[in-house]
Design an enzyme around this catalytic site. Structure first.
Site, PDB file in Angstrom:
ATOM      1  N   GLU A 233       0.885  -1.177   0.000  1.00 30.03           N
ATOM      2  CA  GLU A 233       0.000   0.000   0.000  1.00 30.03           C
ATOM      3  C   GLU A 233       0.911   1.211   0.000  1.00 30.03           C
ATOM      4  OE1 GLU A 233      -3.200   0.080  -0.258  1.00 30.03           O
ATOM      5  OE2 GLU A 233      -3.840  -1.934   0.288  1.00 30.03           O
ATOM      6  N   CYS A 267      -2.446   9.377   1.911  1.00 27.35           N
ATOM      7  CA  CYS A 267      -2.019   8.643   0.712  1.00 27.35           C
ATOM      8  C   CYS A 267      -3.014   8.850  -0.423  1.00 27.35           C
ATOM      9  CB  CYS A 267      -1.851   7.165   1.020  1.00 27.35           C
ATOM     10  SG  CYS A 267      -3.315   6.413   1.719  1.00 27.35           S
TER      11      CYS A 267
HETATM   12  P1  NAD Z   1       8.096   5.161   4.874  1.00 33.60           P
HETATM   13  O1  NAD Z   1       8.207   4.336   3.659  1.00 33.60           O
HETATM   14  O2  NAD Z   1       9.176   6.125   5.182  1.00 33.60           O
HETATM   15  O3  NAD Z   1       7.972   4.244   6.168  1.00 33.60           O
HETATM   16  C1  NAD Z   1       6.926   3.304   6.329  1.00 33.60           C
HETATM   17  C2  NAD Z   1       7.358   2.245   7.310  1.00 33.60           C
HETATM   18  O4  NAD Z   1       8.410   1.489   6.715  1.00 33.60           O
HETATM   19  C3  NAD Z   1       7.894   2.777   8.632  1.00 33.60           C
HETATM   20  O5  NAD Z   1       7.415   1.974   9.670  1.00 33.60           O
HETATM   21  C4  NAD Z   1       9.399   2.627   8.472  1.00 33.60           C
HETATM   22  O6  NAD Z   1      10.090   2.463   9.692  1.00 33.60           O
HETATM   23  C5  NAD Z   1       9.480   1.358   7.650  1.00 33.60           C
HETATM   24  N1  NAD Z   1      10.729   1.202   6.893  1.00 33.60           N
HETATM   25  C6  NAD Z   1      11.530   2.174   6.397  1.00 33.60           C
HETATM   26  N2  NAD Z   1      12.565   1.618   5.721  1.00 33.60           N
HETATM   27  C7  NAD Z   1      12.401   0.277   5.787  1.00 33.60           C
HETATM   28  C8  NAD Z   1      13.116  -0.843   5.262  1.00 33.60           C
HETATM   29  N3  NAD Z   1      14.216  -0.681   4.533  1.00 33.60           N
HETATM   30  N4  NAD Z   1      12.646  -2.077   5.513  1.00 33.60           N
HETATM   31  C9  NAD Z   1      11.514  -2.253   6.219  1.00 33.60           C
HETATM   32  N5  NAD Z   1      10.796  -1.248   6.752  1.00 33.60           N
HETATM   33  C10 NAD Z   1      11.231   0.006   6.529  1.00 33.60           C
HETATM   34  O7  NAD Z   1       6.683   5.871   4.769  1.00 33.60           O
HETATM   35  P2  NAD Z   1       6.058   6.953   5.748  1.00 33.60           P
HETATM   36  O8  NAD Z   1       6.776   8.249   5.521  1.00 33.60           O
HETATM   37  O9  NAD Z   1       5.981   6.409   7.134  1.00 33.60           O
HETATM   38  O10 NAD Z   1       4.567   7.055   5.226  1.00 33.60           O
HETATM   39  C11 NAD Z   1       4.171   7.929   4.211  1.00 33.60           C
HETATM   40  C12 NAD Z   1       3.957   7.180   2.922  1.00 33.60           C
HETATM   41  O11 NAD Z   1       3.009   6.156   3.132  1.00 33.60           O
HETATM   42  C13 NAD Z   1       3.393   8.042   1.822  1.00 33.60           C
HETATM   43  O12 NAD Z   1       4.038   7.739   0.606  1.00 33.60           O
HETATM   44  C14 NAD Z   1       1.936   7.604   1.743  1.00 33.60           C
HETATM   45  O13 NAD Z   1       1.340   7.806   0.485  1.00 33.60           O
HETATM   46  C15 NAD Z   1       2.038   6.173   2.090  1.00 33.60           C
HETATM   47  N6  NAD Z   1       0.765   5.647   2.580  1.00 33.60           N
HETATM   48  C16 NAD Z   1       0.067   4.775   1.786  1.00 33.60           C
HETATM   49  C17 NAD Z   1      -1.168   4.287   2.213  1.00 33.60           C
HETATM   50  C18 NAD Z   1      -1.947   3.326   1.365  1.00 33.60           C
HETATM   51  O14 NAD Z   1      -2.814   2.663   1.894  1.00 33.60           O
HETATM   52  N7  NAD Z   1      -1.690   3.199   0.073  1.00 33.60           N
HETATM   53  C19 NAD Z   1      -1.679   4.665   3.465  1.00 33.60           C
HETATM   54  C20 NAD Z   1      -0.944   5.546   4.242  1.00 33.60           C
HETATM   55  C21 NAD Z   1       0.280   6.022   3.790  1.00 33.60           C
END
Ligand code: NAD
Length: 482
Positions: A233, A267
């Protein structure tokens, strides 16, 4: 690796909590414990799990103010928005608990004429342990879309909340323990990206990831090594299409909210508008007027992640450099920790504000001559999460031509609050679905079970197959396919 992660209030920068930065060794231990407990959880059946999950929903409903306060503190969003988020998440939990039995029960299939002596059914089996990795923008609603549906389907869950909202994750874990102490089927492991990577590499049976497309690609690459299934997602640059026959006042009001609520950190937030040229002036005038009444720090909060401010600033400046005109806000809209409402027109399609996710309270508006042009521009993005269509007569026809996972007609974001509707994207917005029957099945694997009911003289799964059987099968298939 630090032992702890620190959580800060975005509006003030004040420290609001410290939580363990969970190590890979602890992650592996938690996944092992979850695996062991998952058999009992599965054996509870739909009814037994429903009782536990509805008790959890009840607990959350009673303590809704407490949870909303933690959400508001860690994300910086207004309390009223946090309450709305938690309310919708509880509704999803309750729906998943009540409907898992209906959508995941065995289904019988027609066995076919050649196998008329067999019974055939499809089972939806839980996967085992699901690792859920969540973002910070909707730290309850978003992960709950995986957690509730995975648990209801009979899996155990290890949840890694965002390092920006560890307190919310911790609170959720504690609340589950209140209703199901020692169940060991829902663990929360706080930590940063390394903890997320450790969960991805652990023995989980599926990863449900919600976050940025960049992180999603890294996780998918790790999962590819073991063919661990993964639900993605990710982000988007969602469009709104405004046709000339729609209610312009309503469209302006709703699109503004869809773009700027939660400081644009949604998102499925609207980032681009394609409006029919016949009504463009009216729409721009109306939405600008309304946007000027939106106050950063009142209608929405501070940017949760300080580093995002640089991204938003770079998108605004890039658009300005390429010729965009500001009708609300301007080149200095980023005023840490806030971003002022910003609306740009005539933003070139190659600008970052159009091609990349901005994740701020910004909106680009472009005039189009036809709805065909609006559809083509909407579909030109590398993302395909959701869209909003405003039209009295053509809403469904326009929606059908959009390449995205969700569409709201004459409304915005409505699909998020409807538990029975699947949620997810296409292209670089991800794959797989949370919510609804599809979201329940996402956390199962299908198993085909074929059983002999009675013997017939025509046996073909044997080395003793006769020439008569061969002739019969051939003629039978020829007769069916004449
Ligand atoms: P992010 O990708 O920075 O982090 C998301 C999660 O991934 C965090 O818990 C982080 O610690 C973890 N993470 C980071 N690097 C990792 C790795 N290498 N391996 C495993 N886990 C890792 O995203 P964010 O800034 O927390 O969230 C914002 C983003 O999320 C935006 O792009 C938004 O559009 C998206 N989002 C999508 C949806 C959806 O349902 N499509 C819903 C909410 C947010």
């Amino acid at each position: 690796m630090n032992q702890e992660i620190i959580s800060y209030a975005p509006a003030t920068g004040e420290e609001v909590g410290r939580y363990p930065n969970t190590s890979a060794a602890t992650i592996n231990e938690l996944v092992g414990r979850a695996q062991a407990a998952s058999y009992q959880w599965r054996a509870l059946g739909f009814r037994g799990r429903k009782t536990v999950l509805r008790a959890w929903a009840h607990y959350l409903a009673i303590h809704i103010d407490e949870l909303a306060a933690v959400v508001s503190q860690e994300t910086g969003k207004p309390l009223s928005d946090a309450l709305l988020e938690v309310s919708i998440a509880i509704d999803h939990l309750s729906w998943a608990a009540r409907n898992a039995g209906k959508y995941l029960r065995d289904s019988h299939r027609f066995s076919g004429l050649l196998l008329a002596n067999m019974s055939t059914r499809v089972e939806y089996q839980p996967l085992g342990v699901v690792g859920v990795i969540g973002p910070w923008n909707y730290p309850v609603f978003t992960p709950m879309g995986s957690i509730a549906y995975a648990l209801a389907a009979g899996n155990a869950v290890v949840f890694k909340p965002s390092e920006y909202t560890p307190g919310v994750g911790h609170w959720l874990g504690e609340s589950f323990n209140q209703v199901a102490p020692n169940a060991n089927v829902f663990f929360v492991a706080t930590g940063g990206p390394e903890t997320g990577a450790a969960l991805t590499k652990s023995a989980v049976n599926k990863i449900a990831f919600t976050g940025s497309t960049a992180t999603g690609k890294k996780i998918a690459a790790i999962c590819a090594e073991t063919l661990t299934p993964v639900l993605m997602e990710c982000g988007g640059t969602d469009p709104a299409i405004i046709d000339r026959d729609c209610n312009i006042d309503k469209a302006a009001e709703a699109v503004l909210w869809g773009a700027m609520a939660n400081a644009g950190q949604t998102c499925v937030g609207i980032e681009r508008v394609y409006v029919h040229e016949d009504v463009a002036d009216r729409f721009i005038e109306k939405i600008s007027l309304l946007a000027r009444g939106v106050v950063a720090g009142r209608e929405y909060g501070a940017a949760t992640m300080p580093s995002q401010l640089k991204v938003i600033d770079s998108h605004i400046k890039d658009a300005a450099r390429l010729g965009a005109e500001f009708v609300v806000g301007g080149i200095d809209s980023v005023q840490p920790p806030y971003v002022l409402p910003t609306i740009m027109i005539n933003t070139p399609e190659e600008s970052l504000a159009i091609t990349e996710e901005t994740f701020g309270p910004t909106l680009t508006i472009r005039r189009v001559a036809t709805m065909g042009e609006a559809i083509a521009l909407s579909n030109a993005s590398k993302y395909g999460l959701s869209a909003s269509v405003w039209s009295k007569r053509q809403g469904k026809a326009i929606a059908r031509q959009l390449h995205c996972g969700m569409v709201s007609i004459n409304s915005v974001l409505a699909f998020t609050a409807t538990p029975s509707m699947p949620f997810g994207g296409v292209k670089q917005s991800g794959y797989g679905r949370i919510h609804g029957p599809e979201g329940l099945r996402e956390f199962t694997y299908t198993r085909a079970v074929v059983a002999l009911r009675f013997r017939i003289p025509l046996e073909f799964a044997t080395f003793k197959r006769t020439a008569f059987t061969d002739r019969f099968i051939k003629r039978f298939i020829q007769a069916l396919n004449r």
